[in-house]
Enzyme design. Structure first.
Site, PDB file in Angstrom:
ATOM      1  N   SER A 109       0.826  -1.217   0.000  1.00  0.00           N
ATOM      2  CA  SER A 109       0.000   0.000   0.000  1.00  0.00           C
ATOM      3  C   SER A 109       0.857   1.262   0.000  1.00  0.00           C
ATOM      4  O   SER A 109       2.040   1.241   0.344  1.00  0.00           O
ATOM      5  CB  SER A 109      -0.914   0.016   1.228  1.00  0.00           C
TER       6      SER A 109
HETATM    7  N1  SAM Z   1      -1.077  -4.780   4.017  1.00  0.00           N
HETATM    8  C1  SAM Z   1      -0.318  -5.064   2.839  1.00  0.00           C
HETATM    9  C2  SAM Z   1       1.085  -4.536   2.904  1.00  0.00           C
HETATM   10  O1  SAM Z   1       1.445  -3.883   3.891  1.00  0.00           O
HETATM   11  O2  SAM Z   1       1.837  -4.819   1.960  1.00  0.00           O
HETATM   12  C3  SAM Z   1      -1.007  -4.630   1.573  1.00  0.00           C
HETATM   13  C4  SAM Z   1      -2.224  -5.417   1.332  1.00  0.00           C
HETATM   14  S1  SAM Z   1      -2.664  -5.657  -0.345  1.00  0.00           S
HETATM   15  C5  SAM Z   1      -3.289  -4.075  -0.745  1.00  0.00           C
HETATM   16  C6  SAM Z   1      -4.114  -6.664  -0.045  1.00  0.00           C
HETATM   17  C7  SAM Z   1      -3.787  -8.085   0.387  1.00  0.00           C
HETATM   18  O3  SAM Z   1      -4.979  -8.690   0.857  1.00  0.00           O
HETATM   19  C8  SAM Z   1      -3.292  -8.945  -0.774  1.00  0.00           C
HETATM   20  O4  SAM Z   1      -2.059  -9.524  -0.440  1.00  0.00           O
HETATM   21  C9  SAM Z   1      -4.385 -10.000  -0.915  1.00  0.00           C
HETATM   22  O5  SAM Z   1      -3.901 -11.274  -1.326  1.00  0.00           O
HETATM   23  C10 SAM Z   1      -4.942 -10.050   0.499  1.00  0.00           C
HETATM   24  N2  SAM Z   1      -6.296 -10.606   0.605  1.00  0.00           N
HETATM   25  C11 SAM Z   1      -7.377 -10.390  -0.191  1.00  0.00           C
HETATM   26  N3  SAM Z   1      -8.431 -11.092   0.257  1.00  0.00           N
HETATM   27  C12 SAM Z   1      -8.019 -11.749   1.383  1.00  0.00           C
HETATM   28  C13 SAM Z   1      -8.652 -12.625   2.291  1.00  0.00           C
HETATM   29  N4  SAM Z   1      -9.941 -12.990   2.189  1.00  0.00           N
HETATM   30  N5  SAM Z   1      -7.926 -13.107   3.330  1.00  0.00           N
HETATM   31  C14 SAM Z   1      -6.617 -12.766   3.481  1.00  0.00           C
HETATM   32  N6  SAM Z   1      -5.963 -11.947   2.633  1.00  0.00           N
HETATM   33  C15 SAM Z   1      -6.650 -11.440   1.599  1.00  0.00           C
END
Ligand code: SAM
Length: 218
Positions: free
Chosen positions: A68
């Site tokens: 992000s």
């Molecule tokens: N917090 C992260 C960082 O600091 O790099 C950025 C997050 S990224 C924008 C969103 C993440 O949410 C992705 O890695 C995606 O695979 C994960 N994601 C999406 N749906 C999810 C779910 N149901 N459970 C766990 N992770 C999920």
């Protein structure tokens, strides 16, 4: 003397500008700014993207996901109002950067990621940086982490259509959850939820744009 080659940005200067940018984007909490100064974002990036770690922009990571934008990480962390005794759940580990920032402010951080490769990679970075109070877990985070519940704070870093019911149920009374809400391909609203004795209070904070919360494992 600065030994960095001419074509690379001076890391000290880049980091100072980074903190200045966060302040100019409205981040005022000193503890959050100190955490952002301490944790090297480049440790959560690979290849050519490491050089761009201190730009205020989202960047690609593995599995087609993104780390992000730092000012959004900082503003979400500020909105979460984490205390030193708090147990925090993050849904959406991604690179692990947000969890690492939280680890500087909380007692314990659990972070759940649906892509096994990302969870594994993030845990490797936490171990390498000595961030012993974070655990990365593979799972569908929309169901939370019943074994470790309840949580003082919950942060979701992928957009849900509504705050997921299991996460609301795993929030302590007096707890706070921050979650982007809205359709995935439009601008979403960052929502802050306070759990009260007799229900929930919802507050809209700002427009954001996140990848969607996806069901099941990746
Ligand atoms: N917090 C992260 C960082 O600091 O790099 C950025 C997050 S990224 C924008 C969103 C993440 O949410 C992705 O890695 C995606 O695979 C994960 N994601 C999406 N749906 C999810 C779910 N149901 N459970 C766990 N992770 C999920």
């Amino acid at each position: 003397m600065n030994d960095a080659p001419d074509h690379l940005p001076d890391p000290m200067e880049a980091r100072m500008r980074f903190i200045y940018t966060l302040r100019s984007r409205g981040v005022t909490d000193t503890r959050v700014l100190q955490a952002m100064e301490r944790i090297d974002r480049s440790a959560f990036l690979t290849g050519i993207f490491q050089e761009r770690a201190y730009e205020d922009t989202p960047l690609p990571i593995a599995c087609g996901q993104t780390i992000s934008q730092p000012s959004v990480v900082a503003l979400m962390t500020e909105a979460l109002d984490v205390g030193p005794r708090d147990k925090v759940l993050e849904v959406g580990t991604g690179s692990g950067y947000q969890a690492a920032i939280l680890s500087q402010l909380a007692r314990r951080v659990y972070t759940v990621e649906r892509h096994r490769a990302l969870a594994r990679q993030a845990q490797g970075v936490f171990d390498a940086l000595g961030l012993a109070n974070i655990t990365a877990i593979v799972g569908d985070g929309s169901f939370g982490l019943p074994d470790q519940a309840p949580f003082d704070r919950i942060i979701v870093t992928a957009a849900a259509e509504d705050p997921p019911g299991p996460l609301l149920a795993q929030l302590k009374i007096g707890g706070i959850m921050v979650v982007p809400v809205g359709q995935s391909d439009t601008v979403q609203n960052l929502i802050r939820v306070h759990r009260l004795e007799d229900g929930f209070e919802y507050e809209e904070l700002r427009a954001v744009r996140f990848v969607p919360l996806v069901e099941g494992l990746g």
